[in-house]
Design a protein around this motif. Structure first.
Motif, PDB file in Angstrom:
ATOM      1  N   GLN A   3      19.534 -15.034 -11.994  1.00  0.00           N
ATOM      2  CA  GLN A   3      19.565 -14.184 -13.184  1.00  0.00           C
ATOM      3  C   GLN A   3      20.239 -12.867 -12.835  1.00  0.00           C
ATOM      4  OE1 GLN A   3      15.743 -13.002 -14.745  1.00  0.00           O
ATOM      5  NE2 GLN A   3      16.586 -12.471 -16.747  1.00  0.00           N
ATOM      6  N   LEU A   4      21.156 -12.443 -13.700  1.00  0.00           N
ATOM      7  CA  LEU A   4      21.812 -11.160 -13.551  1.00  0.00           C
ATOM      8  C   LEU A   4      21.285 -10.213 -14.619  1.00  0.00           C
ATOM      9  CD1 LEU A   4      23.776 -13.076 -12.003  1.00  0.00           C
ATOM     10  CD2 LEU A   4      25.631 -11.614 -12.790  1.00  0.00           C
ATOM     11  N   VAL A   5      20.879  -9.039 -14.211  1.00  0.00           N
ATOM     12  CA  VAL A   5      20.335  -8.066 -15.155  1.00  0.00           C
ATOM     13  C   VAL A   5      21.150  -6.776 -15.047  1.00  0.00           C
ATOM     14  CG1 VAL A   5      18.342  -6.700 -15.830  1.00  0.00           C
ATOM     15  CG2 VAL A   5      18.024  -9.045 -14.998  1.00  0.00           C
ATOM     16  N   GLU A   6      21.785  -6.433 -16.144  1.00  0.00           N
ATOM     17  CA  GLU A   6      22.566  -5.206 -16.198  1.00  0.00           C
ATOM     18  C   GLU A   6      21.744  -4.089 -16.832  1.00  0.00           C
ATOM     19  OE1 GLU A   6      26.637  -7.427 -17.497  1.00  0.00           O
ATOM     20  OE2 GLU A   6      26.601  -5.233 -17.518  1.00  0.00           O
ATOM     21  N   SER A   7      22.015  -2.880 -16.400  1.00  0.00           N
ATOM     22  CA  SER A   7      21.355  -1.720 -16.984  1.00  0.00           C
ATOM     23  C   SER A   7      22.226  -0.492 -16.786  1.00  0.00           C
ATOM     24  CB  SER A   7      19.978  -1.505 -16.349  1.00  0.00           C
ATOM     25  OG  SER A   7      20.102  -1.280 -14.960  1.00  0.00           O
ATOM     26  N   CYS A  22      24.034  -3.836 -11.792  1.00  0.00           N
ATOM     27  CA  CYS A  22      23.996  -5.283 -12.000  1.00  0.00           C
ATOM     28  C   CYS A  22      23.170  -5.855 -10.861  1.00  0.00           C
ATOM     29  CB  CYS A  22      25.411  -5.850 -12.009  1.00  0.00           C
ATOM     30  SG  CYS A  22      25.493  -7.653 -12.102  1.00  0.00           S
ATOM     31  N   THR A  77      22.428  -5.755  -5.525  1.00  0.00           N
ATOM     32  CA  THR A  77      22.807  -4.994  -6.711  1.00  0.00           C
ATOM     33  C   THR A  77      24.180  -4.363  -6.502  1.00  0.00           C
ATOM     34  OG1 THR A  77      20.493  -4.489  -7.214  1.00  0.00           O
ATOM     35  CG2 THR A  77      22.158  -3.106  -8.259  1.00  0.00           C
ATOM     36  N   TYR A  94      30.415  -5.796 -18.621  1.00  0.00           N
ATOM     37  CA  TYR A  94      29.830  -6.995 -18.042  1.00  0.00           C
ATOM     38  C   TYR A  94      30.085  -7.027 -16.537  1.00  0.00           C
ATOM     39  CZ  TYR A  94      29.921  -8.706 -22.876  1.00  0.00           C
ATOM     40  OH  TYR A  94      29.752  -8.860 -24.230  1.00  0.00           O
ATOM     41  N   TYR A 115      29.022 -16.356 -12.403  1.00  0.00           N
ATOM     42  CA  TYR A 115      27.853 -15.775 -13.058  1.00  0.00           C
ATOM     43  C   TYR A 115      28.196 -14.481 -13.789  1.00  0.00           C
ATOM     44  CZ  TYR A 115      25.331 -19.004 -10.041  1.00  0.00           C
ATOM     45  OH  TYR A 115      24.883 -20.133  -9.407  1.00  0.00           O
ATOM     46  N   GLY A 117      26.628 -11.165 -16.225  1.00  0.00           N
ATOM     47  CA  GLY A 117      25.509 -10.401 -16.748  1.00  0.00           C
ATOM     48  C   GLY A 117      25.497 -10.467 -18.266  1.00  0.00           C
ATOM     49  N   GLN A 118      24.451  -9.928 -18.857  1.00  0.00           N
ATOM     50  CA  GLN A 118      24.280 -10.009 -20.306  1.00  0.00           C
ATOM     51  C   GLN A 118      25.093  -8.961 -21.054  1.00  0.00           C
ATOM     52  OE1 GLN A 118      22.247  -8.336 -18.354  1.00  0.00           O
ATOM     53  NE2 GLN A 118      21.251  -6.645 -19.475  1.00  0.00           N
ATOM     54  N   THR A 120      26.144  -4.566 -21.167  1.00  0.00           N
ATOM     55  CA  THR A 120      25.459  -3.327 -21.527  1.00  0.00           C
ATOM     56  C   THR A 120      26.443  -2.435 -22.280  1.00  0.00           C
ATOM     57  OG1 THR A 120      24.111  -1.492 -20.668  1.00  0.00           O
ATOM     58  CG2 THR A 120      25.966  -2.183 -19.307  1.00  0.00           C
TER      59      THR A 120
END
Length: 126
Positions: A3-7, A22, A77, A94, A115, A117-118, A120
């Motif tokens: 799972q990739l989580v961007e912020s 990321c 990250t 992304y 892969y 990310g979602q 941001t």
């Protein structure tokens, strides 16, 4: 499962800064190579920067000198530090990463990795 989580996105005034993150979660060894992309409404997705397997970074002319890619291997990250932001930097950003150590991606590689990310949202007001 990976799972990739961007912020880190948000609203900032022109001239301001943001740092995108990321983070990759799951059973992985490390982030092998990656790219940061952005897509503005009505425009095609464009690559703003990349990190090769060897750690070399490359940037689009439009962001060169203002954006910097870095990584924290211990936390799996990658970051995109964005300074001197302009309204034309407004887009959804992304991260796109490769997690397969068996392939070496040089700085010249311009394709996508497996892969994503979602995304941001980054909005720069004038």
């Amino acid at each position: 499962q990976v799972q990739l989580v961007e912020s880190g996105g948000g609203l900032v005034q022109a001239g301001g800064s943001l740092r995108l993150s990321c983070a990759v979660f799951g059973s992985i060894s490390r982030i092998n190579a990656m790219g940061w992309y952005r897509q503005a409404p009505g425009k095609q997705r464009e690559r703003v920067g990349s990190l090769s397997s060897g750690g070399d970074t490359k940037y689009a002319d439009s962001v060169k000198g203002r954006f910097t890619i870095s990584r924290d291997n211990a936390k799996n990250t990658v970051f995109l530090q964005m300074n001197s932001l302009k309204p034309e930097d407004t887009a959804v950003y992304y991260c796109n990463v490769d997690l397969d150590d068996s392939t070496y991606y040089a700085g010249s590689y311009e394709g996508y990795y497996d892969y994503w990310g979602q995304g941001t949202q980054v909005t720069v007001s004038s």
